[in-house]
Design a protein around this motif. Structure first.
Motif, PDB file in Angstrom:
ATOM      1  N   CYS A 205       0.838  -1.214   0.000  1.00  0.00           N
ATOM      2  CA  CYS A 205       0.000   0.000   0.000  1.00  0.00           C
ATOM      3  C   CYS A 205       0.868   1.258   0.000  1.00  0.00           C
ATOM      4  N   GLU A 206       1.928   1.232   0.811  1.00  0.00           N
ATOM      5  CA  GLU A 206       2.808   2.406   0.885  1.00  0.00           C
ATOM      6  C   GLU A 206       3.507   2.645  -0.449  1.00  0.00           C
ATOM      7  N   GLN A 207       3.987   1.565  -1.052  1.00  0.00           N
ATOM      8  CA  GLN A 207       4.666   1.704  -2.344  1.00  0.00           C
ATOM      9  C   GLN A 207       3.716   2.300  -3.382  1.00  0.00           C
ATOM     10  N   HIS A 208       2.487   1.801  -3.366  1.00  0.00           N
ATOM     11  CA  HIS A 208       1.509   2.276  -4.352  1.00  0.00           C
ATOM     12  C   HIS A 208       1.249   3.774  -4.172  1.00  0.00           C
ATOM     13  N   GLU A 209       1.088   4.173  -2.902  1.00  0.00           N
ATOM     14  CA  GLU A 209       0.800   5.583  -2.639  1.00  0.00           C
ATOM     15  C   GLU A 209       1.962   6.489  -3.012  1.00  0.00           C
ATOM     16  N   MET A 213       6.405   2.061  -9.385  1.00  0.00           N
ATOM     17  CA  MET A 213       5.872   1.201 -10.443  1.00  0.00           C
ATOM     18  C   MET A 213       5.563  -0.191  -9.878  1.00  0.00           C
ATOM     19  N   ALA A 214       4.407  -0.699 -10.260  1.00  0.00           N
ATOM     20  CA  ALA A 214       3.932  -1.973  -9.704  1.00  0.00           C
ATOM     21  C   ALA A 214       4.949  -3.100  -9.890  1.00  0.00           C
ATOM     22  N   GLU A 215       5.613  -3.129 -11.034  1.00  0.00           N
ATOM     23  CA  GLU A 215       6.547  -4.238 -11.293  1.00  0.00           C
ATOM     24  C   GLU A 215       7.678  -4.262 -10.262  1.00  0.00           C
ATOM     25  N   TYR A 216       8.123  -3.071  -9.822  1.00  0.00           N
ATOM     26  CA  TYR A 216       9.173  -3.033  -8.795  1.00  0.00           C
ATOM     27  C   TYR A 216       8.638  -3.569  -7.467  1.00  0.00           C
ATOM     28  N   THR A 217       7.411  -3.193  -7.150  1.00  0.00           N
ATOM     29  CA  THR A 217       6.810  -3.671  -5.896  1.00  0.00           C
ATOM     30  C   THR A 217       6.635  -5.188  -5.936  1.00  0.00           C
TER      31      THR A 217
END
Lengths: 328, 131
Positions: A205-209, A213-217
């Motif tokens: 959630c924190e990464q998204h906010e 980039m989703a691929e890194y997460t």
């Protein structure tokens, strides 16, 4: 405050109550009208018995009777291409075109002016169908659904058809689920209930906010856990994208309809993950004048622990749109 | 598939017939699908019914199991119930252990390198009183 943006409700929003027979089709139309929405959208195969066959004259009479009674207008029918209905047989383009034409006939008979074209429909098929849509005065709109956005390569191919044909009967239908600045809490919480690691969920959630980039997460989570459920949480960031609402501006005249996706409408009539105020401000400023149709889809994420109240969720979404200057 | 699986078989789903029994089922996929996109496995009191002994009824029409894959024009509406009929007598009023696996092959969501339809599968396990 009012604008040229009109408000509609997709009856798909009430799918939980409809399936459980707490609401029938007329109840769904009445509930939509009670919010002040003036337009109705349906998934034909969900709302109309017998679809994709054309509805009977008796049904058509009843349908328009309901439209008059509740002072609403048919706005959009959502079509699908069932490419693989028979095991081992994948539709040819001709079969897909014929199915698509049946959707146009269906929509025309019930007074719809727009067809939401499912996102995986190829530009070639749409180009073959455009003359038929023009003959029936129905606008086709390719669904711009996450993980795609309006500037994705797939949408550029559709844009090319719009430009090359010069038709007024093909455009875009952005889904507001493409503007998720935060991950939908109802989805994340459901995955935690299903066994996802809460710490990993918090990280995602924190990464998204932060806009990572989703691929890194997803890669980072693959190093933290080898459990499928944790990877599924990471993949939420891929399927709930956020793009700048300004991305709509160059295409504003090609937008024929908008899906007002919502997963969790809060008591203050804001959506937990989608900054509607920012998106609607762009639409107002740049003169979008079609419908935004509420499409509540949170039921499937909470039905394991809560009683679903789609009527209230739709009401809040409509109130939010009204507060932002849409409709009367 | 999920929490709505429990509604696939309602309490009155099992019914004695002249020659055996029938089981009434309802899909909870949000959109109607044709019978060709469905498959079934049925156990009664732990004993699996041979699929070739199943008759499938929908919209007043009746089919053999081996016709199922061709039934792409026989749609089951989301509020309607389909029926599996089996020529195996059971007793009215008696409780039976029913295990019903209901597979939906979603024809517009194609997944994997072979573009196969997404499989949405539900298993319902209930004790049902024969009506």
């Amino acid at each position: 405050m009012s604008s040229n943006i009109k408000r509609a409700v997709s009856l798909y929003s009430y799918q939980e109550e409809f399936f459980l027979k707490k609401m029938n089709l007329e109840d769904c139309i009445a509930a939509a009208a009670a919010t002040g929405a003036t337009g109705i959208e349906i998934v034909g195969e969900q709302s109309v018995p017998g679809c994709p066959k054309l509805p009977s004259d008796a049904f058509v009479d009843q349908w328009f009777g309901w439209m008059d009674k509740y002072k609403v207008t048919p706005v959009a029918h959502d079509m699908f291409l069932d490419y693989n209905k028979k095991k081992g047989h994948y539709w040819s383009d001709d079969e897909a075109v014929e199915s698509f034409k049946q959707d146009i006939r269906f929509a025309h008979k019930l007074g719809f002016k727009v067809i939401r074209v499912i996102v995986n429909t190829t530009p070639q098929i749409i180009e073959k169908v455009i003359p038929f849509a023009e003959d029936h005065d129905i606008k086709l709109g390719i669904e711009v659904h996450a993980p795609w956005n309006i500037n994705s390569a797939w949408m550029e191919r559709h844009w090319d058809v719009m430009e090359r044909t010069g038709t007024k009967h093909f455009g875009f239908i952005p889904d507001m689920g493409g503007f998720c600045r935060r991950l939908p809490r109802v989805q994340v919480d459901r995955m935690i209930r299903n066994g996802a690691d809460p710490e990993i969920a918090k990280f995602v959630c924190e990464q998204h906010e932060k806009g990572i980039m989703a691929e890194y997460t997803i890669f980072e989570v693959s190093r933290m856990s080898n459990r499928r459920i944790d990877m599924a949480v990471a993949e939420l960031s891929r399927h709930n994208t956020f793009v700048n609402p300004l991305s709509l501006v160059p295409h504003i005249d090609r937008i024929v309809h908008i899906h007002g996706k919502c997963l969790e409408m809060l008591e203050d009539c804001t959506e937990y993950s989608i900054p509607y105020n920012e998106v609607v401000a762009v639409l107002l400023k740049h003169g979008y004048n079609g419908y935004i149709a509420t499409e509540y889809e949170g039921n499937r994420h909470i039905q394991d622990v809560y009683e679903v109240d789609s009527v209230e969720q739709v009401r809040r979404h409509q109130q939010m749109l009204k507060n932002l200057g849409c409709g009367i | 598939m999920g929490p709505l699986d429990k509604y696939i078989l309602k309490d009155d789903a099992l019914e004695a017939t002249e020659n055996g029994f029938q089981l009434k089922f309802q899909t909870h996929w949000y959109r109607a699908l044709p019978l060709s996109c469905m498959d079934f496995n049925l156990k009664i009191d732990g004993k699996e019914i041979d699929k070739n002994d199943l008759k499938i009824k929908a919209n007043g029409n009746e089919y053999r199991y081996d016709e199922l894959l061709e039934l792409d024009k026989e749609w089951l509406f989301v509020l309607d119930r389909g029926i599996l009929e089996v020529e195996q007598p059971i007793e009215k009023g008696k409780t039976y252990d029913i295990e019903f696996k209901y597979d939906l092959y979603i024809p517009y969501i194609l997944v994997g390198p072979q573009a196969n339809p997404l499989l949405a599968s539900s298993v319902v396990h209930k004790n049902l009183i024969c009506q």
